[in-house]
Each structure stands twice: as C-alpha cells, then as structure tokens.
Design an enzyme around this catalytic site. Structure first.
Site, PDB file in Angstrom:
ATOM      1  N   GLU A 181     -30.162  -4.476 -27.712  1.00  0.00           N
ATOM      2  CA  GLU A 181     -31.354  -3.756 -28.164  1.00  0.00           C
ATOM      3  C   GLU A 181     -31.426  -2.329 -27.638  1.00  0.00           C
ATOM      4  O   GLU A 181     -32.170  -1.507 -28.190  1.00  0.00           O
ATOM      5  CB  GLU A 181     -32.621  -4.517 -27.772  1.00  0.00           C
ATOM      6  CG  GLU A 181     -32.807  -4.761 -26.289  1.00  0.00           C
ATOM      7  CD  GLU A 181     -32.228  -6.094 -25.837  1.00  0.00           C
ATOM      8  OE1 GLU A 181     -32.798  -6.677 -24.899  1.00  0.00           O
ATOM      9  OE2 GLU A 181     -31.205  -6.526 -26.400  1.00  0.00           O
ATOM     10  N   GLY A 231     -21.419 -10.573 -22.728  1.00  0.00           N
ATOM     11  CA  GLY A 231     -22.523 -10.093 -21.902  1.00  0.00           C
ATOM     12  C   GLY A 231     -22.482 -10.706 -20.530  1.00  0.00           C
ATOM     13  O   GLY A 231     -21.426 -11.133 -20.046  1.00  0.00           O
ATOM     14  N   GLY A 236     -25.103 -15.697 -20.886  1.00  0.00           N
ATOM     15  CA  GLY A 236     -24.071 -16.506 -21.515  1.00  0.00           C
ATOM     16  C   GLY A 236     -24.314 -17.994 -21.339  1.00  0.00           C
ATOM     17  O   GLY A 236     -24.083 -18.788 -22.264  1.00  0.00           O
ATOM     18  N   CYS A 292     -16.469  -4.475 -18.213  1.00  0.00           N
ATOM     19  CA  CYS A 292     -16.316  -5.850 -17.739  1.00  0.00           C
ATOM     20  C   CYS A 292     -15.042  -6.024 -16.926  1.00  0.00           C
ATOM     21  O   CYS A 292     -14.984  -6.856 -16.012  1.00  0.00           O
ATOM     22  CB  CYS A 292     -16.340  -6.817 -18.907  1.00  0.00           C
ATOM     23  SG  CYS A 292     -15.096  -6.511 -20.171  1.00  0.00           S
ATOM     24  N   GLU A 392     -21.108  -9.049  -9.808  1.00  0.00           N
ATOM     25  CA  GLU A 392     -20.765  -7.948 -10.701  1.00  0.00           C
ATOM     26  C   GLU A 392     -21.872  -6.894 -10.664  1.00  0.00           C
ATOM     27  O   GLU A 392     -23.011  -7.160 -11.052  1.00  0.00           O
ATOM     28  CB  GLU A 392     -20.577  -8.468 -12.128  1.00  0.00           C
ATOM     29  CG  GLU A 392     -20.012  -7.438 -13.078  1.00  0.00           C
ATOM     30  CD  GLU A 392     -19.697  -8.028 -14.445  1.00  0.00           C
ATOM     31  OE1 GLU A 392     -18.688  -7.627 -15.038  1.00  0.00           O
ATOM     32  OE2 GLU A 392     -20.467  -8.885 -14.921  1.00  0.00           O
TER      33      GLU A 392
END
Length: 498
Positions: A181, A231, A236, A292, A392
């Site tokens: 978004e 994502g 997830g 990622c 992360e």
C-alpha cells in the site's frame, strides 16, 4: 491532488468500493505526491470473481490460448518495459526512495524476467513416461493452477511483481495482485502495459489497499488456487494460516539475515582487499539495506578484522545520501517513518548490548534530508545473542562478527532461523566451494554478492519461506501436474471371475 483510479477489475479501472483513498508519500521529504484508491475486501472479491470468470470462460480465453501466443505477449510486454524504461525507473525511484540508476536497473531486470519465462514456456513439452508396453501411452502434462493471488513488498515493487506475474501468465493463469500500500505505483503502471500488450480483460487484476483487508481476503478466498507472498515473516505466517483452510498452494519469500563470510586469504593482495571491502559495502547498503538478501552480517576472519572494519567504516561514512535523481547520490532514504524508527531502535538496542559503533548511527542533518534518511551504520564487536544480529533490520545496518577457523565460520553463518542467501570470500577455490556447500542458504555467492539470474531459482531455507521464484521451479509453482495414462489396446482384466 486528485485520486488515481488504481483498482483494475475485469478490464476496468475504478475507485474503491468504499471511496477511500490513500496518499503516497515521497520518502525523501515525507510529502504526498500521489493519491490512490484504498481498496478493501469487497474490491478483492470483485477482482477474484473477474479473474475466475476469465479463467473459466469459453473458447479463446487465456488458459486455452496457445503457448506460443502467451509467450509472444510476454515478449511484447518486455518491449514496452524497455520503451518506458526512463519513466518507470523514475517512478520506482520516487515511490520506493531508491536511486534513479537502481530504478533503471530494476526495469531492465523486469524485462529480462518476462523474456525468460516466454522462452522457457514455449520450449517445454509434456514428459513421456515409459510404461514398459507399446500398448500404453503415458504422459505427464502441466496445467495452470487457476486464479493466483500475488502479494508483493514495498522494497522492490516492480521487480517482485514481475517475478510473479510473468510465470503466472506464462503458465496460463489469471491473477489478482496486491502491491504494498505504500509503493503501489509501478505495479499499476505494469498492469497498464499488460493491457496495452493485448492481455484479455479479467486476466490481470490489481487491488491497491492494505494487507489486513485486501491481502487477508486474497489468502483465504476459496476461488483462489495459489497465493504467492513476498514480505515479512509475521505477515507470511498469517498468509499461510489463512490459506490453510482451503488447502491452496502457497509460495512464501520471507526475507533473511544473510552472512557475508570473509576469509583473510581473500585479501592477500591490495586488489583483493579493495574488492572484498567494496562488495561488503554493496552487500549491506544498496537501497539503504532494504533488500531481503542484504549481506547485513559481516563475518570476518579475526586477524583481518581491524584493518577490514576500519576501511569499511571509512568508506561507509563517505556514502552520499539524497534524492535518487540527485547528482552523485549513492543511496536514498528508508521507505517510511516506521522503517526509520525501527532501524533507530535496532541500533540503540545493539549499543545497549555492547556493540561498538564504527560508522553512522544517526540521521543526517540538513534540509536535503528532511525525509526518512539514516546514515549507513557499521556495528563492530557483535555477538550472536544481540537482537540486531538475529533479527532482520531492513535498514542500512551492518553487524561485524569474527571467526578463527573454517568450522567456526560455517557455524556462525548457519546460526540463523533464516536461510535466504550468503556469500563466501576466499582466495582458495577449494575452501570457497567447500564452505559454500556447507551453508544452509538458498543462494550462495563465491567472491561476489547480490547478482541473480532469471534462469536460477530464488528462495530460502528455514523461515526464509517455502517454494521458489525464477528458474524452472518458479514456473512450476504456477502449475498443476497431471498424469494421462492411455491404454491403446484395452481388454478385460478378469480380476473378478463372474
């Protein structure tokens, strides 16, 4: 600033059913530069219905279009992408905050993905199975899954869309895509190019809106045959749970905490040292670390540590931040205020846990950095228990760990719940291949970092996800496999005497 019609359902561009809109912010200065439709579950239902009708429709619809024609359309899309390279690269730069050159490279890679899957699908045939008898014809064929739900992230919106759309279309599926978004604009532009290339109405549908409504509905809907999500780990796992009740196919790419292992023998010459430092910077700080596969964990052999980290920190301090179109700019901002705050919190926690700050660690000053900028940061003397090493960050933060033996290097590199990517640097080819073979990561580079090939599968071990994108396996995700067994000389079996 008027809202764009960014929801595409059954060949029609429209506003959201609720009339809601969302401002898209420029991460360089935090100002709105576009307004898009804010879709919801009702819009997702309409898009799924359109995709279902396009898949189940009569003669001439997309799943029944000859493979050669599907491949030709993908090649037309690649040509349109190359035609609009500058415009799309600029839009990607402004939407996601990356440099213009990164945006251009992304467009090139997107075009390559469409070309690759066009070539792959047109050259594939069913597999004949030897049944051991001339009276039997046995063949394994592939069919499209059906309606595919594609949910893409904010860091590489155009590239990640192509990794899903190209194989989905090549296999004969219809789809609904939900871009992030906060970075939806290039996905909308790509769907417009699909229409220009001649894709039938209803095959490609896009719903702009948040994950908690649009994404959740796509994942749970019974008419969706596959959901492909890229994502974060938490989102997830929600997608996987939502998909479980309908037992649909699921493909997840959930990121990583990627080791970049540097042995001292990789730096035995000045050229080797310069290359390894340069690539460590690229590994960690391209797109402000919002990658990622970012090499956010530097694991360096202890005797080399001080020299290597000192030079790395010196160069990190010189990285030029700014708007992606600015002259000499090497790195843009983080994508949002939320991502900036998250990065700052991770650095603060690392320092509290004993890490040593060698570079960065602050927001840059000045009117040119009013948005979500954070200086490339190097944290030395890190340990495995630190959150910044285990989790992360998705920001320009590089942690440094050290090792003394090959076994210790492998143990550190594999000591993560993720397993997406990693690299080994060594002047000893045998050692490099040996270590690469022991690393539990989906992609391992030797004496390099970040390149990928559309021909080679991409995905990870462990909590980095399930399934693969790109390569033959990336196409297989969007297919069902069917065995057709034909008896050319049927006769009674006489199993039952009566």
């Amino acid at each position: 600033m008027s809202a764009q019609l960014t929801i595409h359902v059954g060949g029609e561009w429209r506003a959201s059913a609720s009339g809601a809109t969302r401002e898209i912010l420029d991460p360089v200065d935090a100002t709105a530069f576009a307004v898009v439709a804010e879709g919801g579950a009702e819009d997702a239902d309409a898009a799924i219905d359109a995709a279902r009708r396009a898949f189940d429709g009569g003669r001439g619809e997309w799943p029944r279009t000859p493979v050669a024609e599907r491949a030709a359309l993908l090649r037309r899309v690649a040509g349109l992408l190359r035609r609009d390279r500058e415009e799309l690269g600029l839009l990607e730069s402004r939407d996601a905050g990356k440099t213009l050159e990164e945006g251009r490279v992304d467009v090139d890679c997107v075009a390559d993905a469409f070309t690759y899957f066009a070539d792959l699908v047109v050259n594939e045939n069913g597999r004949v199975v030897d049944a051991g008898s001339s009276d039997i014809h046995s063949v394994v064929v592939h069919e499209p899954v059906g309606v595919c739900a594609l949910i893409t992230p904010w860091n590489y919106p155009l590239l990640q869309a192509s990794w899903k759309i190209a194989p989905a279309l090549a296999a004969g599926n219809t789809f609904v895509i939900k871009p992030s978004e906060i970075t939806p604009l290039t996905t909308v532009a790509l769907v417009r190019l699909l229409t220009e290339a001649g894709l039938p109405d209803g095959v490609a549908n896009v719903v702009t809106g948040p994950g908690h409504s649009v994404g959740a509905r796509l994942a749970e809907h019974p008419d969706v045959g596959l959901v492909s999500f890229t994502g974060g780990l938490a989102s997830g796992t929600k997608v996987m749970r939502a998909a479980a009740d309908t037992v649909k196919k699921v493909a997840l790419e959930l990121g990583g905490k990627n080791p970049n292992v540097v042995f001292a023998d990789a730096c035995a010459t000045d050229e080797g040292f310069d290359t390894a430092v340069d690539q460590a910077l690229n590994a960690a700080f391209i797109h402000s670390g919002q990658v990622c596969s970012a090499g956010s964990r530097l694991i360096v052999e202890e005797p080399l540590r001080e020299r290597f980290v000192a030079e790395l920190a010196r160069r990190a301090e010189k990285i030029r931040l700014g708007r992606g179109t600015g002259k000499g700019v090497e790195c843009g901002p983080l994508v949002s205020a939320e991502q900036l705050a998250k990065t700052e919190e991770y650095v603060a926690s690392a320092l509290a846990e004993g890490a040593v700050l060698r570079a960065g660690g602050t927001r840059p000053d000045g009117p040119d950095h009013a948005g979500y900028f954070y200086r490339p940061t190097v944290l030395d003397r890190c340990r495995r228990h630190m959150r910044v090493v285990r989790e992360e960050v998705f920001g320009p933060v590089l942690t440094v760990e050290t090792f003394r033996t090959e076994d210790e290097a492998v143990a550190l590199a594999n000591d993560t719940e993720y397993g997406l990517a990693g690299a080994v640097w060594s002047g000893d080819p045998g050692r490099a291949r040996r270590v690469a073979g022991r690393l539990r990561h989906g992609t391992v580079w030797i004496n390099d970092y970040h390149p990928y090939l559309p021909q080679a599968e991409w995905g990870g071990f462990g909590r980095s996800g399930v399934g693969r994108e790109l390569g033959p396996a990336g196409l297989a995700e969007y297919r069902e496999t069917k065995h057709i067994y034909q008896n050319l000389a049927p006769r009674p079996v006489r199993w039952f005497a009566g």
